[in-house]
Motif scaffolding. Structure first.
Motif, PDB file in Angstrom:
ATOM      1  N   ARG A 283       0.699  -1.304   0.088  1.00 13.32           N
ATOM      2  CA  ARG A 283      -0.201   0.104   0.051  1.00 13.32           C
ATOM      3  C   ARG A 283       0.811   1.307  -0.038  1.00 13.32           C
ATOM      4  O   ARG A 283       0.397   2.119  -0.576  1.00 13.32           O
ATOM      5  CB  ARG A 283      -0.858  -0.052   0.971  1.00 13.32           C
ATOM      6  N   ARG A 284       1.849   1.201   0.942  1.00 13.14           N
ATOM      7  CA  ARG A 284       2.768   2.563   1.025  1.00 13.14           C
ATOM      8  C   ARG A 284       3.655   2.696  -0.418  1.00 13.14           C
ATOM      9  O   ARG A 284       3.683   3.766  -0.693  1.00 13.14           O
ATOM     10  CB  ARG A 284       3.894   2.387   2.172  1.00 13.14           C
TER      11      ARG A 284
ATOM     12  N   ARG B 219       1.108   4.196  -2.976  1.00 12.41           N
ATOM     13  CA  ARG B 219       0.677   5.444  -2.677  1.00 12.41           C
ATOM     14  C   ARG B 219       1.436   6.413  -3.504  1.00 12.41           C
ATOM     15  O   ARG B 219       1.291   7.455  -3.393  1.00 12.41           O
ATOM     16  CB  ARG B 219       0.343   5.750  -1.303  1.00 12.41           C
ATOM     17  N   HIS B 220       2.670   5.945  -3.431  1.00 15.17           N
ATOM     18  CA  HIS B 220       3.884   6.834  -3.765  1.00 15.17           C
ATOM     19  C   HIS B 220       4.183   6.823  -5.233  1.00 15.17           C
ATOM     20  O   HIS B 220       5.287   7.137  -5.779  1.00 15.17           O
ATOM     21  CB  HIS B 220       5.106   6.731  -2.787  1.00 15.17           C
TER      22      HIS B 220
END
Length: 134
Positions: free
Chosen positions: A42-43, A46-47
Motif C-alpha cells: 500500500r505504501r 501510494r507513492h
C-alpha cells in the motif's frame, strides 16, 4: 522510524549511482509477515511505485540499469551486500525498507529461512537485471 542515506561509488562492473543515494529506513512497519507485506504494498503504491513481487533478494551480485527499486522486508532478517563485490554489508529485518537507485549493486549474503521482501519500481520504469553469471 530512523533512516540513513549514503552514496556508493562505482565498483568494477557495478556502476552504482553517482547522483542518488541509497536510503535505508528502519522500523517502518510492524505486524506479522502478511500485515507488513500488505502495508509495504500500500505504501509503495501510494507513492507511485506499484508493488511487483514478493520473494527474496538474489544471492548473486546484480543491479537494475533501467529502474530504481524499493525493497520492503516483510519477514525474517538478512545480511545484504550493497554496491557490488566487497561492498557495504547491511543487516536488514522485518519492517525495514530500502530505496536503491538504478545501477546500485545488491545481493543477499545470508538470511533466515522466512526472509521475505516486497519489491516495487516507479510507475513506467521496466526493470532489467545486469549481473555476472550466478
Amino acid at each position: 522510524m530512523t533512516s540513513e542515506c549514503f552514496m556508493l561509488a562505482a565498483n568494477g562492473w557495478v556502476p552504482n549511482n553517482s547522483q542518488l543515494p541509497v536510503i535505508v529506513y528502519r522500523a517502518v512497519e510492524r505486524g506479522d509477515c502478511d500485515e507488513i507485506a500488505r502495508a509495504f504494498e500500500r505504501r509503495f503504491g501510494r507513492h507511485g511505485w506499484p508493488p511487483d513481487w514478493r520473494d527474496t533478494v538474489y544471492d548473486y551480485h546484480h543491479y537494475h540499469s533501467t529502474a530504481h527499486e524499493a525493497l520492503g522486508v516483510a519477514a525474517g532478517h538478512a545480511v545484504l551486500e550493497l554496491g557490488g563485490p566487497r561492498g557495504r554489508r547491511m543487516d536488514v529485518s522485518a519492517g525495514n525498507a530500502l530505496v536503491l537507485p538504478a545501477g546500485t549493486g545488491h545481493r543477499r549474503i545470508h538470511s533466515t529461512e522466512d526472509f521475505l521482501v516486497v519489491g516495487a519500481y516507479p510507475a513506467g520504469q521496466e526493470w532489467d537485471i545486469c549481473c555476472t553469471a550466478p
